[in-house]
Scaffold this motif. Sequence first.
Motif, PDB file in Angstrom:
ATOM      1  N   GLY A   1      -3.128  27.881  15.231  1.00 14.95           N
ATOM      2  CA  GLY A   1      -3.887  28.269  14.050  1.00 14.95           C
ATOM      3  C   GLY A   1      -4.311  27.080  13.213  1.00 14.95           C
ATOM      4  N   HIS A   2      -5.611  26.695  13.299  1.00 14.59           N
ATOM      5  CA  HIS A   2      -6.108  25.564  12.505  1.00 14.59           C
ATOM      6  C   HIS A   2      -7.192  25.978  11.512  1.00 14.59           C
ATOM      7  N   GLU A   3      -7.571  27.261  11.512  1.00 13.62           N
ATOM      8  CA  GLU A   3      -8.485  27.801  10.502  1.00 13.62           C
ATOM      9  C   GLU A   3      -7.631  28.543   9.485  1.00 13.62           C
ATOM     10  N   ILE A   4      -7.438  27.934   8.326  1.00 11.04           N
ATOM     11  CA  ILE A   4      -6.371  28.393   7.431  1.00 11.04           C
ATOM     12  C   ILE A   4      -6.872  28.569   6.000  1.00 11.04           C
TER      13      ILE A   4
ATOM     14  N   PRO B   1       1.617  14.168  18.358  1.00 10.44           N
ATOM     15  CA  PRO B   1       0.162  14.220  18.529  1.00 10.44           C
ATOM     16  C   PRO B   1      -0.437  15.548  18.066  1.00 10.44           C
ATOM     17  N   GLY B   2      -1.693  15.465  17.614  1.00  7.39           N
ATOM     18  CA  GLY B   2      -2.450  16.673  17.310  1.00  7.39           C
ATOM     19  C   GLY B   2      -2.533  17.016  15.842  1.00  7.39           C
ATOM     20  N   MET B   3      -3.507  17.885  15.520  1.00  5.04           N
ATOM     21  CA  MET B   3      -3.682  18.352  14.150  1.00  5.04           C
ATOM     22  C   MET B   3      -2.904  19.646  13.958  1.00  5.04           C
ATOM     23  N   LEU B   4      -2.928  20.186  12.739  1.00  3.46           N
ATOM     24  CA  LEU B   4      -2.257  21.451  12.479  1.00  3.46           C
ATOM     25  C   LEU B   4      -2.789  22.513  13.441  1.00  3.46           C
ATOM     26  N   GLY B   5      -1.889  23.276  13.994  1.00  5.10           N
ATOM     27  CA  GLY B   5      -2.260  24.272  14.990  1.00  5.10           C
ATOM     28  C   GLY B   5      -2.062  23.807  16.407  1.00  5.10           C
ATOM     29  N   TYR B   6      -1.916  22.486  16.585  1.00  2.00           N
ATOM     30  CA  TYR B   6      -1.658  21.900  17.910  1.00  2.00           C
ATOM     31  C   TYR B   6      -0.616  20.798  17.785  1.00  2.00           C
ATOM     32  N   ASN B   7       0.331  20.982  16.874  1.00  2.00           N
ATOM     33  CA  ASN B   7       1.297  19.933  16.560  1.00  2.00           C
ATOM     34  C   ASN B   7       2.697  20.521  16.534  1.00  2.00           C
ATOM     35  N   GLN B   8       3.602  19.949  17.309  1.00  2.12           N
ATOM     36  CA  GLN B   8       4.942  20.520  17.409  1.00  2.12           C
ATOM     37  C   GLN B   8       5.808  20.236  16.186  1.00  2.12           C
TER      38      GLN B   8
ATOM     39  N   LEU C   1       4.602  20.147  12.842  1.00  2.56           N
ATOM     40  CA  LEU C   1       4.134  20.900  11.682  1.00  2.56           C
ATOM     41  C   LEU C   1       3.485  22.202  12.142  1.00  2.56           C
ATOM     42  N   PRO C   2       3.864  23.340  11.553  1.00  2.62           N
ATOM     43  CA  PRO C   2       3.318  24.624  12.019  1.00  2.62           C
ATOM     44  C   PRO C   2       1.869  24.815  11.609  1.00  2.62           C
ATOM     45  N   GLY C   3       1.133  25.566  12.449  1.00  6.56           N
ATOM     46  CA  GLY C   3      -0.230  25.953  12.123  1.00  6.56           C
ATOM     47  C   GLY C   3      -0.269  27.260  11.376  1.00  6.56           C
ATOM     48  N   GLY C   4      -1.469  27.823  11.267  1.00 12.66           N
ATOM     49  CA  GLY C   4      -1.678  28.971  10.398  1.00 12.66           C
ATOM     50  C   GLY C   4      -1.247  30.312  10.949  1.00 12.66           C
TER      51      GLY C   4
ATOM     52  N   TRP D   1       3.799  30.022   6.625  1.00 16.97           N
ATOM     53  CA  TRP D   1       3.640  28.834   5.802  1.00 16.97           C
ATOM     54  C   TRP D   1       3.118  27.670   6.642  1.00 16.97           C
ATOM     55  N   VAL D   2       2.398  26.769   5.986  1.00 15.71           N
ATOM     56  CA  VAL D   2       2.052  25.477   6.590  1.00 15.71           C
ATOM     57  C   VAL D   2       2.400  24.390   5.586  1.00 15.71           C
TER      58      VAL D   2
END
Length: 361
Positions: A80-83, A129-136, A138-141, A145-146
């Motif tokens: 989830g990267h559209e948050i 590696p990766g942005m929110l939604g593809y990162n181990q 930090l959780p995505g949307g 919570w993010v």
Amino acid sequence: MKALRYTPSLPRFLGARLLGKRFPKGLLPLRLEEVPLPERAGFQRVRVLLSGVCGSDLALLYGKSPPTISPFFSFPAVLGHEILGEVEGEKVAVNPLLACADRGLPPCPMCQRGEEGLCQNVAEGGLAPGMLGYNQDLPGGWGEWVLAREERLYPIPQGVPDERAVLAEPLAVVLRGLKRLWPWPEEVLILGMGTIGLMAVRLLRALGYSGRVHAVAKYPHQAERARAFGAERVYGSAREALLERARRYRYLLFEGYRGGYPWVVEASGSGKGFREALALAEEGGKVLLLGAPGLEWADLSPFWFKEVALVGSYTYTREEFGEAVALLKELQGLEGLVGGVFPLEAWPKALSARGKALFRP
């Protein structure tokens, strides 16, 4: 907190790649779990209000993502990267990028230029590696919570409904792509009237584009929406659009064309759409990839024989994200792209929804 976490599985990846959306959803490597919310200095907690299901999420789940980009993401991860989130009662769009500044690193050459979407350190520093939604780390949307740094949070303009506000992230991708094709010609063809293609039609008109917008829509409801958003001519197939504008030539069993459209936006995200876009572009024209095809075959002769130029749009700068958020107030009707809002527990239904699916944790 409750969250949908993706855990890679090679057998399921291969099965999903082979069967596509016929693959049983219960066998996809996605599970609703209790996951800890980490603490990280410089990052604040953001309560998730809505999070979108993106085409890139579906590509990952169904084995369509290109293997060459896999080192720049990390799993298992909450997708989830559209948050759309909330901080102290204020609604905010979350910019999901994790570039040099987020990773505690000095800026790379791309970040120095403000091009954080092209950051060269997306697999470096103190984060996975990766942005929110593809990162181990930090959780995505697709959870409750993010975590995000304050400069990644953009207040939503007053009066913008939540179902429109959550579209800020894909809107920023479309905005960047359209700006990269400047100066704009008198005509444009947009191929694929899913969420991204319809956004492109609507955004072009909002930005003041007065030329002719042609669209290729697979389904009647998409064609109707494309006309409502400002498309002047809608075709039922790429071939129909091509025969309308190009001259056909034959030699033995082969066909070739001259002519087409000066500007073609490929928004379907499929290999077929990419091949069709190359054929639809006129000599010296441009093709913008807003969709994200993975490993596909294509006839490359249009690049040299017709001198077609290819441009892509993947993410955005901070300024482009902010511009997209500001434009939300003008984009009435964009929320009509939402096909349903689902609780996390109903994720199989969300993945089958017609139109843009959203999760409400």
